[in-house]
Design a protein around this motif. Sequence first.
Motif, PDB file in Angstrom:
ATOM      1  N   LYS A  15       0.833  -1.207   0.000  1.00 49.07           N
ATOM      2  CA  LYS A  15       0.000   0.000   0.000  1.00 49.07           C
ATOM      3  C   LYS A  15       0.863   1.251   0.000  1.00 49.07           C
ATOM      4  CE  LYS A  15      -3.754   2.240   2.537  1.00 49.07           C
ATOM      5  NZ  LYS A  15      -4.670   2.151   3.722  1.00 49.07           N
ATOM      6  N   ARG A  16       1.924   1.240   0.778  1.00 48.46           N
ATOM      7  CA  ARG A  16       2.821   2.398   0.816  1.00 48.46           C
ATOM      8  C   ARG A  16       3.551   2.567  -0.523  1.00 48.46           C
ATOM      9  NH1 ARG A  16       7.473   2.398   5.287  1.00 48.46           N
ATOM     10  NH2 ARG A  16       8.398   0.929   3.810  1.00 48.46           N
ATOM     11  N   GLU A  17       3.929   1.464  -1.137  1.00 42.55           N
ATOM     12  CA  GLU A  17       4.648   1.500  -2.415  1.00 42.55           C
ATOM     13  C   GLU A  17       3.828   2.188  -3.501  1.00 42.55           C
ATOM     14  OE1 GLU A  17       7.872   0.507  -5.093  1.00 42.55           O
ATOM     15  OE2 GLU A  17       7.772   0.328  -2.909  1.00 42.55           O
ATOM     16  N   PHE A  18       2.499   1.963  -3.483  1.00 41.03           N
ATOM     17  CA  PHE A  18       1.647   2.498  -4.542  1.00 41.03           C
ATOM     18  C   PHE A  18       0.675   3.565  -4.030  1.00 41.03           C
ATOM     19  CE2 PHE A  18       3.031  -1.522  -6.381  1.00 41.03           C
ATOM     20  CZ  PHE A  18       3.381  -1.117  -7.653  1.00 41.03           C
ATOM     21  N   SER A  19       1.043   4.212  -2.954  1.00 44.12           N
ATOM     22  CA  SER A  19       0.193   5.255  -2.389  1.00 44.12           C
ATOM     23  C   SER A  19      -0.099   6.341  -3.423  1.00 44.12           C
ATOM     24  CB  SER A  19       0.881   5.877  -1.170  1.00 44.12           C
ATOM     25  OG  SER A  19       0.123   6.938  -0.646  1.00 44.12           O
ATOM     26  N   GLY A  20      -1.380   6.606  -3.632  1.00 44.66           N
ATOM     27  CA  GLY A  20      -1.787   7.656  -4.550  1.00 44.66           C
ATOM     28  C   GLY A  20      -1.830   7.257  -6.011  1.00 44.66           C
ATOM     29  N   ASP A  21      -1.478   6.024  -6.334  1.00 45.40           N
ATOM     30  CA  ASP A  21      -1.466   5.570  -7.724  1.00 45.40           C
ATOM     31  C   ASP A  21      -2.841   5.009  -8.072  1.00 45.40           C
ATOM     32  OD1 ASP A  21      -1.056   4.404 -10.196  1.00 45.40           O
ATOM     33  OD2 ASP A  21       0.957   3.694  -9.703  1.00 45.40           O
ATOM     34  N   LYS A  22      -3.616   5.758  -8.824  1.00 42.58           N
ATOM     35  CA  LYS A  22      -4.991   5.372  -9.120  1.00 42.58           C
ATOM     36  C   LYS A  22      -5.090   4.267 -10.173  1.00 42.58           C
ATOM     37  CE  LYS A  22      -6.919   9.861  -7.826  1.00 42.58           C
ATOM     38  NZ  LYS A  22      -7.729  11.027  -8.262  1.00 42.58           N
ATOM     39  N   ALA A  23      -3.974   3.947 -10.813  1.00 46.67           N
ATOM     40  CA  ALA A  23      -3.989   2.874 -11.802  1.00 46.67           C
ATOM     41  C   ALA A  23      -3.912   1.496 -11.158  1.00 46.67           C
ATOM     42  CB  ALA A  23      -2.827   3.037 -12.789  1.00 46.67           C
ATOM     43  N   ILE A  24      -3.651   1.467  -9.858  1.00 47.96           N
ATOM     44  CA  ILE A  24      -3.453   0.205  -9.144  1.00 47.96           C
ATOM     45  C   ILE A  24      -4.564   0.000  -8.133  1.00 47.96           C
ATOM     46  CG2 ILE A  24      -1.905  -1.095  -7.651  1.00 47.96           C
ATOM     47  CD1 ILE A  24      -0.748  -0.681 -10.410  1.00 47.96           C
ATOM     48  N   GLU A  25      -5.184  -1.174  -8.167  1.00 41.88           N
ATOM     49  CA  GLU A  25      -6.162  -1.565  -7.152  1.00 41.88           C
ATOM     50  C   GLU A  25      -5.516  -2.581  -6.222  1.00 41.88           C
ATOM     51  OE1 GLU A  25     -10.295  -4.133  -6.678  1.00 41.88           O
ATOM     52  OE2 GLU A  25      -9.883  -3.142  -8.596  1.00 41.88           O
ATOM     53  N   LEU A  26      -5.493  -2.267  -4.944  1.00 40.76           N
ATOM     54  CA  LEU A  26      -4.865  -3.138  -3.952  1.00 40.76           C
ATOM     55  C   LEU A  26      -5.922  -3.897  -3.170  1.00 40.76           C
ATOM     56  CD1 LEU A  26      -2.198  -0.649  -2.536  1.00 40.76           C
ATOM     57  CD2 LEU A  26      -1.940  -2.273  -4.410  1.00 40.76           C
ATOM     58  N   ARG A  27      -5.671  -5.177  -2.965  1.00 37.77           N
ATOM     59  CA  ARG A  27      -6.574  -5.994  -2.163  1.00 37.77           C
ATOM     60  C   ARG A  27      -5.757  -6.774  -1.132  1.00 37.77           C
ATOM     61  NH1 ARG A  27     -11.656  -8.447  -5.585  1.00 37.77           N
ATOM     62  NH2 ARG A  27     -12.151  -6.546  -6.758  1.00 37.77           N
ATOM     63  N   ALA A  28      -5.968  -6.461   0.136  1.00 39.06           N
ATOM     64  CA  ALA A  28      -5.314  -7.218   1.209  1.00 39.06           C
ATOM     65  C   ALA A  28      -6.145  -8.468   1.444  1.00 39.06           C
ATOM     66  CB  ALA A  28      -5.215  -6.366   2.472  1.00 39.06           C
ATOM     67  N   ALA A  29      -6.040  -9.404   0.519  1.00 41.86           N
ATOM     68  CA  ALA A  29      -6.942 -10.552   0.511  1.00 41.86           C
ATOM     69  C   ALA A  29      -6.259 -11.735  -0.152  1.00 41.86           C
ATOM     70  CB  ALA A  29      -8.233 -10.204  -0.241  1.00 41.86           C
ATOM     71  N   ASP A  30      -6.886 -12.895  -0.026  1.00 42.43           N
ATOM     72  CA  ASP A  30      -6.384 -14.127  -0.613  1.00 42.43           C
ATOM     73  C   ASP A  30      -6.437 -14.046  -2.141  1.00 42.43           C
ATOM     74  OD1 ASP A  30      -5.638 -16.936  -0.748  1.00 42.43           O
ATOM     75  OD2 ASP A  30      -7.726 -17.288  -1.312  1.00 42.43           O
ATOM     76  N   GLY A  31      -5.310 -14.281  -2.772  1.00 44.37           N
ATOM     77  CA  GLY A  31      -5.250 -14.181  -4.216  1.00 44.37           C
ATOM     78  C   GLY A  31      -6.044 -15.248  -4.938  1.00 44.37           C
ATOM     79  N   TYR A  32      -6.153 -16.425  -4.347  1.00 41.98           N
ATOM     80  CA  TYR A  32      -6.946 -17.478  -4.979  1.00 41.98           C
ATOM     81  C   TYR A  32      -8.427 -17.072  -5.046  1.00 41.98           C
ATOM     82  CZ  TYR A  32      -2.859 -20.526  -4.319  1.00 41.98           C
ATOM     83  OH  TYR A  32      -1.608 -21.085  -4.367  1.00 41.98           O
ATOM     84  N   ALA A  33      -8.913 -16.427  -3.989  1.00 39.93           N
ATOM     85  CA  ALA A  33     -10.293 -15.953  -4.003  1.00 39.93           C
ATOM     86  C   ALA A  33     -10.499 -14.886  -5.066  1.00 39.93           C
ATOM     87  CB  ALA A  33     -10.670 -15.410  -2.622  1.00 39.93           C
ATOM     88  N   ALA A  34      -9.467 -14.089  -5.315  1.00 37.36           N
ATOM     89  CA  ALA A  34      -9.572 -13.036  -6.324  1.00 37.36           C
ATOM     90  C   ALA A  34      -9.753 -13.617  -7.720  1.00 37.36           C
ATOM     91  CB  ALA A  34      -8.342 -12.148  -6.283  1.00 37.36           C
ATOM     92  N   LEU A  35      -9.187 -14.780  -7.964  1.00 38.26           N
ATOM     93  CA  LEU A  35      -9.372 -15.413  -9.266  1.00 38.26           C
ATOM     94  C   LEU A  35     -10.851 -15.659  -9.540  1.00 38.26           C
ATOM     95  CD1 LEU A  35      -6.469 -18.034  -9.195  1.00 38.26           C
ATOM     96  CD2 LEU A  35      -6.621 -16.039 -10.686  1.00 38.26           C
ATOM     97  N   LYS A  36     -11.552 -16.106  -8.513  1.00 34.34           N
ATOM     98  CA  LYS A  36     -12.988 -16.368  -8.656  1.00 34.34           C
ATOM     99  C   LYS A  36     -13.768 -15.068  -8.768  1.00 34.34           C
ATOM    100  CE  LYS A  36     -16.800 -18.878  -6.471  1.00 34.34           C
ATOM    101  NZ  LYS A  36     -17.193 -19.744  -5.324  1.00 34.34           N
TER     102      LYS A  36
END
Length: 285
Positions: free
Chosen positions: A132-153
């Motif tokens: 989150k700190r690495e991409f702070s303010g970057d609107k082209a990036i969507e961050l999800r603090a979540a399980d990546g396998y669930a994101a596939l679904k």
Amino acid sequence: MNYRHGFHAGNFADVLKHVAWLELLRLMTAKDKALLVLDTHAGSGGYDLGGEQAARTGEWQDGIGRLLEAPAAPAVVRRYVEAVRTYDRKFGRHAGKLRHYPGSPRITRPLLRAGDRCVLCEAHAAEAALLKREFSGDKAIELRAADGYAALKALLPPPERRGLVLIDPPFEKTDEFERVARALAQALKRFATGVYALWYPLKDAASVAALRSAVAALAPRALDIELALARPLPPDGLQASGMIIVNPPWTFDEALQPAVSWLAQALGHDPSAQGTLRWLAGAPS
């Protein structure tokens, strides 16, 4: 393997993964159509090679460290090295030494175009906070603090109808190979035309063979790329890793074939080092 990727950033496995990933991105963004890029295990985004984690192992020195001045590298390797140098220059100069290494999210970011969508997932709380700190303010990036396998679904199939997915779990859990195979099977059911890049460590030959067999049965086209620093593999430590690419774009295999062989010679521990590329399914006739 230690989940905190900072211990391993820039090592030989990262080199293979990021050379392949950068070429996939380059080819996929060459078409004038919107693209979803999904990174299921994004890590912290970027890494300080002078920090406590990387300094403790020093693995990067036998990875990206060997390539910085390597002569006559293939084009895909040269582009990767330049991407690393460009990221490092963002932090200033360090007496000619490499100090910062881009994780896959930072490899991805410069190639995103207007209209592309990038989703980065990271379940590890400390890594997610750094991301989150690495991409702070970057609107082209969507961050999800979540399980990546669930994101596939949740995210497949994408409205863009084009997708590039990196699946790069830490392989700490004993059933990770099985979880990866299940996740890929579900993703292909939802989005059969997506391009999937799966990184794996090669320590347990039986697990890797089972994964390759599962992919061969699932995917119409699948390519396996392997880099081994020595043969036979030593019993201790990670000395080989690979990438399975499902639905690789046109010319990808032609670009990677010489690069993987070259990397084996550049990074290998002795002349027995090998870089191989083989089709698991859908080999060109």
